[in-house]
Scaffold this active site. Structure first.
Site, PDB file in Angstrom:
ATOM      1  N   LYS A 180       0.900  -1.306  -0.136  1.00 11.06           N
ATOM      2  CA  LYS A 180      -0.015  -0.168  -0.263  1.00 11.06           C
ATOM      3  C   LYS A 180       0.938   1.273  -0.014  1.00 11.06           C
ATOM      4  O   LYS A 180       1.998   1.382   0.501  1.00 11.06           O
ATOM      5  CB  LYS A 180      -0.863   0.206   1.249  1.00 11.06           C
ATOM      6  CG  LYS A 180      -2.166   0.690   1.238  1.00 11.06           C
ATOM      7  CD  LYS A 180      -3.369   0.102   0.411  1.00 11.06           C
ATOM      8  CE  LYS A 180      -4.435   1.232   0.129  1.00 11.06           C
ATOM      9  NZ  LYS A 180      -5.464   0.381  -0.264  1.00 11.06           N
ATOM     10  N   ASP A 214      -6.864   4.330  -4.696  1.00  5.51           N
ATOM     11  CA  ASP A 214      -7.531   4.165  -3.259  1.00  5.51           C
ATOM     12  C   ASP A 214      -8.181   5.535  -3.145  1.00  5.51           C
ATOM     13  O   ASP A 214      -8.360   6.426  -4.087  1.00  5.51           O
ATOM     14  CB  ASP A 214      -6.473   3.753  -2.344  1.00  5.51           C
ATOM     15  CG  ASP A 214      -7.291   3.431  -0.970  1.00  5.51           C
ATOM     16  OD1 ASP A 214      -7.972   2.329  -1.063  1.00  5.51           O
ATOM     17  OD2 ASP A 214      -7.259   4.380  -0.078  1.00  5.51           O
TER      18      ASP A 214
HETATM   19  P1  NDP Z   1     -12.684   7.828  -3.175  1.00  2.00           P
HETATM   20  O1  NDP Z   1     -11.598   8.860  -2.894  1.00  2.00           O
HETATM   21  O2  NDP Z   1     -13.142   7.615  -4.712  1.00  2.00           O
HETATM   22  O3  NDP Z   1     -14.026   8.168  -2.256  1.00  2.00           O
HETATM   23  C1  NDP Z   1     -13.915   8.275  -0.939  1.00  2.00           C
HETATM   24  C2  NDP Z   1     -15.269   8.952  -0.269  1.00  2.00           C
HETATM   25  O4  NDP Z   1     -15.086   8.714   1.219  1.00  2.00           O
HETATM   26  C3  NDP Z   1     -15.412  10.166  -0.586  1.00  2.00           C
HETATM   27  O5  NDP Z   1     -16.778  10.375  -0.616  1.00  2.00           O
HETATM   28  C4  NDP Z   1     -14.805  11.036   0.627  1.00  2.00           C
HETATM   29  O6  NDP Z   1     -15.345  12.267   0.678  1.00  2.00           O
HETATM   30  C5  NDP Z   1     -15.226   9.954   1.582  1.00  2.00           C
HETATM   31  N1  NDP Z   1     -14.167  10.393   2.700  1.00  2.00           N
HETATM   32  C6  NDP Z   1     -12.733   9.807   2.534  1.00  2.00           C
HETATM   33  N2  NDP Z   1     -12.114   9.890   3.611  1.00  2.00           N
HETATM   34  C7  NDP Z   1     -12.978  10.612   4.436  1.00  2.00           C
HETATM   35  C8  NDP Z   1     -12.941  10.853   5.941  1.00  2.00           C
HETATM   36  N3  NDP Z   1     -11.836  11.161   6.590  1.00  2.00           N
HETATM   37  N4  NDP Z   1     -14.255  11.356   6.533  1.00  2.00           N
HETATM   38  C9  NDP Z   1     -15.265  11.437   5.861  1.00  2.00           C
HETATM   39  N5  NDP Z   1     -15.501  11.036   4.546  1.00  2.00           N
HETATM   40  C10 NDP Z   1     -14.288  10.781   3.901  1.00  2.00           C
HETATM   41  O7  NDP Z   1     -12.162   6.446  -2.533  1.00  2.00           O
HETATM   42  P2  NDP Z   1     -12.813   4.949  -2.829  1.00  2.00           P
HETATM   43  O8  NDP Z   1     -14.084   4.863  -2.978  1.00  2.00           O
HETATM   44  O9  NDP Z   1     -11.705   4.437  -3.695  1.00  2.00           O
HETATM   45  O10 NDP Z   1     -12.461   4.318  -1.327  1.00  2.00           O
HETATM   46  C11 NDP Z   1     -13.384   4.154  -0.370  1.00  2.00           C
HETATM   47  C12 NDP Z   1     -12.903   3.210   0.681  1.00  2.00           C
HETATM   48  O11 NDP Z   1     -12.926   1.841   0.035  1.00  2.00           O
HETATM   49  C13 NDP Z   1     -11.475   3.230   1.187  1.00  2.00           C
HETATM   50  O12 NDP Z   1     -11.437   2.899   2.602  1.00  2.00           O
HETATM   51  C14 NDP Z   1     -10.654   2.346   0.407  1.00  2.00           C
HETATM   52  O13 NDP Z   1      -9.482   2.002   1.048  1.00  2.00           O
HETATM   53  C15 NDP Z   1     -11.515   1.308   0.138  1.00  2.00           C
HETATM   54  N6  NDP Z   1     -11.247   0.411  -0.931  1.00  2.00           N
HETATM   55  C16 NDP Z   1     -11.163   0.966  -2.269  1.00  2.00           C
HETATM   56  C17 NDP Z   1     -11.115   0.158  -3.202  1.00  2.00           C
HETATM   57  C18 NDP Z   1     -10.879   0.829  -4.804  1.00  2.00           C
HETATM   58  O14 NDP Z   1     -10.963  -0.156  -5.500  1.00  2.00           O
HETATM   59  N7  NDP Z   1     -11.207   2.010  -4.798  1.00  2.00           N
HETATM   60  C19 NDP Z   1     -10.777  -1.270  -3.063  1.00  2.00           C
HETATM   61  C20 NDP Z   1     -10.888  -1.699  -1.841  1.00  2.00           C
HETATM   62  C21 NDP Z   1     -11.003  -0.947  -0.950  1.00  2.00           C
HETATM   63  P3  NDP Z   1     -14.342  13.524   0.401  1.00  2.00           P
HETATM   64  O15 NDP Z   1     -14.507  13.458  -1.188  1.00  2.00           O
HETATM   65  O16 NDP Z   1     -15.328  14.809   0.818  1.00  2.00           O
HETATM   66  O17 NDP Z   1     -13.359  13.192   1.050  1.00  2.00           O
END
Ligand code: NDP
Length: 453
Positions: A126, A166
């Site tokens: 990671k 991510d």
């Molecule tokens: P994105 O950046 O596309 O979206 C993240 C979302 O979560 C946004 O809406 C963001 O809001 C919100 N968010 C992030 N951090 C915070 C925080 N500290 N507090 C409140 N809201 C938050 O990321 P992903 O959708 O790719 O990832 C989401 C989760 O899924 C993570 O935990 C990631 O590790 C996990 N994951 C992702 C994979 C992938 O293929 N993308 C695979 C496996 C797991 P804002 O824009 O306002 O920050």
């Protein structure tokens, strides 16, 4: 906890101070492994768990870049190469101001077990940076990505370490980083996944994590002869994982009623339709706007701003049967878990990594609900990255149907393996134990075969 587990955890905390998320992730695995370590004395003798906890390599570097008005900035970049027993390091890059060594180590540690569950040959890693893409222009993001890759390129490669996206790293960022890698190395290889479709990407990769989390929920429900059709779901986040979770829920006849970002959440009692989801995708992926705009556009939807004074998240306090946390770690605490259970939620499928605190997980397990932990439920993303790597190596592209079928079958297999392993080790229905034990056994056996390295 056994004496051995207690000593091990004390050492983890002493050696890795100020890394609470890493301690949390390790503790959960150690708790699941009690019986395995009793049955397999050889793993203790060979210090397999102690070795899995220690990253094979940690790379930390400076990322200097310049913004549009000519000001200089310095961010910190990381890559954790955690374990390569079953394949090249594989795992995403996260760009978010909260990124630090401990968070990336917890993510890399979880990734090792998750990748082992996918049935594909991928080790765990990671990386990322404390850079915040929010509010930056495309050119600023490009300059940052290029600066980041100008160091990372010497540590990765298609047979060494294959990063992906991510939080904060989507198609745009992968493109800029891949372009820089290609230029520095003078080679076109499958060094990153999540690439654009015209330059080596795989269909279904953007959709894979969300689709996979929904497939996993459907598989859990099948064990009770139920299905998602007709059920109501709470979804958090509004990024990549959340968007495609909602899309698949709609296709399977379920109703998603919430989405969020770091400024708050929306509740739409009528449900998020395909048309409303298209609006979200444009808003988030193109205009890079805020979720509150959804409530301005759709009558009946309510936006609630984040209230840091509250000890619980009101998003998890609505009536529903299912929850798909898809934003970030520890977004469901003990109070949220109590609210979810009180509101009738009995299916939780984690799209995010470690979104539930230990207290929340314990409540779910005690209540005996269908709880799919992230390392199993969200493994569809990295599994499809594995499929992208396979297509790149063969220089071919599979069709949408082919990749989606493979994804579905992988999620079905992961579910089955977790279910059976939990049963075999005396905790039927406990997918946390099932995932931790099955993932550990695969990696541990490979490490035993490869000797003391
Ligand atoms: P994105 O950046 O596309 O979206 C993240 C979302 O979560 C946004 O809406 C963001 O809001 C919100 N968010 C992030 N951090 C915070 C925080 N500290 N507090 C409140 N809201 C938050 O990321 P992903 O959708 O790719 O990832 C989401 C989760 O899924 C993570 O935990 C990631 O590790 C996990 N994951 C992702 C994979 C992938 O293929 N993308 C695979 C496996 C797991 P804002 O824009 O306002 O920050």
């Amino acid at each position: 906890m056994t004496e051995y587990a207690g000593e091990l955890m004390a050492e983890v905390k002493a050696k890795n101070p100020a890394e609470p998320e890493f301690h949390q992730a390790v503790q959960e695995v150690v708790d699941s492994l009690t019986l395995v370590l009793e049955r397999h004395r050889e793993f203790r003798d060979h210090k397999i768990l102690e070795r899995i906890i220690e990253p094979e390599r940690v790379i930390m570097f400076r990322v200097p870049w310049r913004d549009d008005v000519g000001e200089f900035h310095v961010n910190r970049g990381f890559r954790i190469q955690m374990n390569s027993a079953i394949g090249p390091y594989k795992g995403g890059l996260r760009f978010h101001p909260s990124v630090n060594l401990g968070i990336l180590k917890f993510l890399a540690f979880e990734q090792v077990f998750k990748n082992a569950l996918t049935t594909l040959p991928m080790g765990g890693g990671k990386g990322g940076s404390d850079f915040d893409p929010k509010g930056k222009s495309d050119l600023e993001v490009m300059r940052f990505c290029q600066a980041f890759m100008s160091e990372l390129f010497r540590h990765i490669g298609p047979d060494t370490d294959v990063p992906a996206g991510d939080i904060g790293v989507g198609a745009r960022e992968i493109g800029y980083m891949f372009g820089m890698y290609k230029r520095l190395r003078n080679e076109f290889t499958g060094v990153m996944t999540g690439k654009g479709l015209t330059w080596g990407g795989s269909v279904i990769r953007p959709e894979a994590t969300g689709y996979g989390a929904v497939y996993f929920a459907e598989e859990m429900l099948k064990t009770r002869k139920e299905e998602l059709r007709g059920k109501t779901a709470l979804v958090s986040g509004s990024g990549n994982v959340a968007q495609y979770t909602v899309e698949k829920l709609i296709s399977l006849g379920a109703k998603a009623v919430t989405l969020s970002d770091s400024s708050g959440y929306i509740y739409d009692e009528e449900g998020i339709t395909r048309e409303k989801l298209a609006f979200i995708m444009e808003l988030k992926n193109v205009e890079r706007g805020r979720i509150s705009e959804y409530a301005e556009k759709y009558q009946g939807a309510v936006f609630t701003p984040i209230d840091l004074g509250l000890k619980y998240n009101p998003l998890w306090d609505h009536r529903a049967e299912c929850a798909f946390p898809s934003a970030t770690q520890n977004e469901i605490n003990g109070a949220d878990a109590t609210n979810l259970l009180r509101n009738g939620v009995y299916v939780v499928s984690e799209g995010a990594n470690m979104p539930s605190t230990s207290e929340a997980v314990n409540q779910f397990l005690e209540a005996g609900i269908l709880f799919g932990p992230g390392k199993a439920a969200n493994a569809g993303g990295v599994a499809t990255s594995g499929l992208e790597m396979a297509q790149n190596s063969m220089r071919i592209s599979w069709t949408r149907e082919e990749v989606d079928n493979r994804l579905f079958n992988i999620m079905k297999t992961i579910h089955e393996v977790c279910y059976r392993t939990a049963e075999k080790y005396g905790t039927p229905g406990n997918y946390v134990n099932g995932a931790n034990i099955a993932g550990f056994l695969k990696v541990a056996n490979a490490m035993m075969d490869q000797g003391l390295v």
